[in-house]
Write an enzyme that holds these catalytic residues in place. Structure first.
Site: not given
Length: 862
Positions: A119, A153, A335-337
């Site tokens: 991110d 991810s 997975s990526y939150p």
């Protein structure tokens, strides 16, 4: 053979990635800072054999701050913070020595692979790592590429190996957008916060907030809560009337009908309708319609929806929910939150994710049925181009995760299964009746296919009373017709879930920062969290927002911050210039700040109504050294002493209790000393209110008590009560707590180490003599005859706490129970006892191994 350094965002993440890439064939060791491990293995990299070193950081390596003097609230005009005050990048956590650690591991490496979270914040950390490592790496040959970025991810074998095989480059523009946000928030937030904190805490004593903060995102967030509060307060209930009719299809059954007019606000008109309908004896069926309807399965889960559900259904605060989600991610369960996307990419392995859940007893049957009958393609949601939706990546049990971890994982899993399930289908029957000239309706629903509601039962169609079989023209006897008097009700306070929705709608914060802003307004005592996780503004929160509206509504409305967020996103996309956005935004807020300062009287008028002036607050405690009148102790945060005669205010250590210290006075300024304590299991020390705020000696800093004062002869000072160097921290000195008897102790004047000794001793005094072995001050101890632990019925002994064999069994090391780790200000290097002939400052605990703290602990306190 090439050496490749790989860096992840957290130690647990580094271990998981290294285990996958090395197939478990790796060696591990602790890094220089003792927190981050280094995992090493050999393998292939871009077609060549390579030695891999996988390690991590702990979030941001660096943080943005003002340089030296601009961190002083007293010496700098807050207006200077907008442009004149230079900023610099400092280590986010100096104790971790992260830059040095990265340079040690990066020295001699040929390439670096960045496994930071994917991110904008992760991109920013990429460049923080590169700034530290690239200067010590081997120089590339010609145009050889040395910097790689892994995009992933989830922590699964497939995703990690795929990321390693498709390495890209870090995104400089996204990193710059984070730099811009950091600088804007620092300069704007600090300027407004410093001004209004000093202004209002200098006038009012019961604000009960240690910091009256302003934040470009935090303040609009508070604004939403106060706006709802204002609607509640200004609400005036109205009376209305509803016509209710019941018919009897069969002898022992009744059916309640809804009036098509819904409600009327005139009593006489309502009475007229009642009189008309009462004249009828039967209700006539005007129409019967049946229609198949669909309740759609949910869109795939993104961060904002997860936080909404966590608050509304699971009772978890957004920040707590985010912390749990991050832990589940780093452990490989989800997975990526952090994602804005609600659409699965075409190549996403939905069946593989679903197959992982086939053995969980809670949903095994549903999952097996889906796998055998075929998955339904998830609904087409929004693709934000960041990460796939939040998805369970491996099976888990309640015993594995426990508590809130399991509850959040269970919801995420049920939501995922629901997205690939069928829609819920039901048959809706609507019967229209006429009673005289008035029309009434009755609706019934019957589920024909439960679909996704089997796995998400809280979304199921509620059971309703069954409707009778009838046709147009049928007549039913009327059982009852009555007029119900009701009142309109005010809206309720905003729930966290509703606030998250408003913030997302107006572009306040990001999916990652929304929980932080909500947590901040709670921590600052601007709102309280009531039952149902509803946010009720406090007096302070209400007055602040009303004051901003009165002076400059744009400070609290979401419009200006939303516009800034759009500019920051343009920087990330490479469509806006970093410097121009920064300069333009700061210029706008600088003008607003000057106008705010000039108009502060408008907010002050509101403050006067809600809060009491300093002079009328608190209770008399200790005498002022200037006028010798009693100063008042104000307990509301931040606790402080105020002399109404001199109109002076003296700050105190926070998060503890303050009481008068035996009416003793400071020899320097004649102020009565007070005693600060963090509780019976914690530390305590006396302090002079004046010296605490105005350090008397060059080597002292603001916020130091008597246990750090270097006065050469004062009986309460470090010079007279200091015993020896702390066993754990670098600069601390263990100081006798002369108020602690009969459970005597000495405490470090820097960290939270406490040493208990000589319980039940009558007196403990620090001797002017020093230990020949370790340079610590000797102590003279008098025991009560009945409880003396000394050999041969002796009651007095003098010796070194650390070296004397008689004392060794009477000493026990502990850590103070602090109410808050930052219990006071005043950091910096301090000399030791500073008195006594031949004494070195800060006597060593173990002269043979002065740096080996753990060995020292083992030698003296085990």
């Amino acid at each position: 053979m090439k050496t490749v350094l790989m860096v992840a965002e957290k130690p647990s993440l580094a271990q998981s990635i290294a285990k996958i890439l090395s197939r478990g064939n790796m060696s591990s060791r602790k890094g220089l800072n003792g927190v981050c491990s280094v995992h090493e293995y050999t393998g292939s990299f871009v077609g060549q054999s390579a030695h891999f070193k996988m390690t991590s950081v702990c979030g941001h390596v660096m943080t943005l701050d003002f340089i030296g003097k601009y961190n002083s609230w007293d010496k700098v005009d807050p207006a200077e913070l907008f442009s004149k005050a230079p900023t610099e990048k400092k280590e986010a956590n100096p104790k971790l020595t992260m830059v040095k650690f990265l340079q040690v591991e990066g020295r001699g490496c040929d390439c670096i692979v960045l496994w930071l979270d994917c991110d904008k914040e992760g991109e920013n950390i990429c460049f923080e790592v590169l700034d530290a490592v690239v200067p010590v790496m081997n120089k590339p040959r010609g145009t050889e590429r040395t910097i790689y970025r892994a995009k992933f991810s989830s922590i699964t074998d497939t995703d990690i190996c795929n990321a390693m095989n498709h390495l890209g480059e870090p995104n400089r523009n996204e990193a710059l957008s984070v730099d811009a946000r950091q600088e804007l928030d620092l300069r704007i937030g600090c300027a407004f916060t410093r001004f209004q904190t000093k202004y209002f805490q200098g006038k009012y004593g019961n604000l009960d907030s240690s910091l009256i903060s302003f934040g470009p995102c935090q303040t609009p967030t508070l604004g939403f809560c106060v706006e709802r509060h204002d609607k509640i307060q200004s609400f005036k209930p109205e009376t209305y009337w509803v016509l209710q009719a019941k018919v009897n299809p069969e002898k022992e059954s009744s059916l309640t009908l809804d009036w098509d007019r819904v409600r009327v606000f005139d009593r006489e008109v309502a009475q007229m309708f009642l009189n008309i309908t009462k004249m009828a004896k039967e209700a006539k069926v005007e129409s019967v319609s049946k229609k198949e309807k669909v309740k759609q399965r949910p869109l795939a889960l993104n961060t904002v929806e997860m936080l909404r559900v966590a608050s509304a259904a699971l009772g978890m605060g957004p920040q707590h929910a985010m912390q749990i989600a991050e832990r589940l991610y780093t452990q490989g369960y989800i997975s990526y939150p952090r994602t804005e996307t609600t659409h699965y990419p075409e190549n996403f392995d939905l069946k593989g994710c679903l197959r992982q859940q086939a053995n969980n007893p809670y949903w095994a049957e549903t999952v097996k049925a889906l796998l055998s009958e075929g998955l339904n393609r998830p609904r087409k949601g929004h693709d934000a181009g960041d990460h796939p939706p939040i998805t369970p990546m491996r099976a888990a049990t309640e015993a594995e995760l426990g508590g809130d971890g399991w509850r959040l994982y269970e919801y995420i899993t049920r939501h995922f299964i629901a997205t690939v399930s069928a829609d819920c289908k039901y048959l809706q029957t609507t019967i229209s009746f006429s009673i005289g000239p008035e029309c009434f309706t009755c609706i019934g629903k019957v589920v024909t296919s439960p679909g996704f509601t089997e796995i998400m039962p809280w979304h199921s169609i509620p059971l309703e009373e069954s409707l009778p079989q009838c046709e147009k023209g049928d007549l039913f006897p009327i059982g009852e017709i009555k007029l119900l008097e009701k009142q309109t009700s005010p809206p309720d306070y905003l729930t966290e879930a509703e606030l998250i929705t408003l913030m997302e709608k107006h572009g306040i914060g990001t999916d990652a920062s929304i929980p932080v802003h909500i947590n901040n307004i709670c921590q600052r005592n601007y709102v309280t969290v009531e039952s149902g996780r509803r946010l009720k503004p406090t007096n302070l929160g209400i007055v602040l927002v009303h004051g901003y509206y009165k002076i400059d509504a744009e400070l609290v409305l979401p419009t200006i911050r939303s516009a800034v967020e759009k500019q920051l996103n343009l920087i990330a996309l490479g469509k806006a210039n970093y410097h121009q956005v920064l300069e333009h935004t700061l210029d706008i807020f600088k003008r607003k700040f000057h106008y705010f300062v000039d108009s502060i009287a408008g907010m002050d008028e509101l403050m006067e109504v809600s809060f009491s002036p300093l002079a009328a607050t608190g209770k008399p405690l200790s005498r002022c050294g200037k006028c010798h009148r009693f100063m008042k102790y104000i307990q509301a945060k931040p606790s402080r002493l105020h002399c109404s005669h001199c109109d002076d205010t003296y700050s105190l250590p926070q998060n503890g209790t303050i009481k008068l210290y035996k009416e003793l006075r400071c020899p320097l300024d004649d102020f009565e000393l007070v005693l600060w304590s963090s509780g019976s299991r914690g530390k305590s020390y006396p302090l002079c209110p004046y010296c605490y705020n105005h350090p008397p000696f060059r080597d002292m800093k603001k916020g130091m008590g008597c246990n750090e004062c270097t006065h050469p002869t004062c009986q309460h000072s470090l010079s007279m009560l200091g015993i020896g160097q702390c066993v754990e921290c670098e600069n601390g000195v263990l100081v006798l707590d002369s108020t602690s008897g009969p459970k005597w102790k000495m405490a470090c004047n820097k960290c939270n180490v406490i040493v208990h000794f000589f319980e039940n001793a009558h007196k403990v005094r620090v001797s002017p003599e020093t230990c020949d072995l370790c340079d610590a001050a000797l102590v003279d101890v008098d025991f009560n005859k009945a409880k003396s632990p000394l050999p041969g019925d002796e009651t007095q002994h003098s010796g070194c706490v650390f070296c004397d064999p008689v004392f060794q069994d009477l000493v026990e090391l502990k850590h103070a129970a602090m109410r808050h780790p930052m219990h006071r200000g005043g950091q910096g290097k301090r000399q030791g006892r500073g008195r006594g002939k031949g004494r070195r400052p800060g006597g060593r605990l173990n002269p043979k191994k002065p740096k080996d703290k753990m060995a020292a602990l083992a030698a003296y306190f085990v």
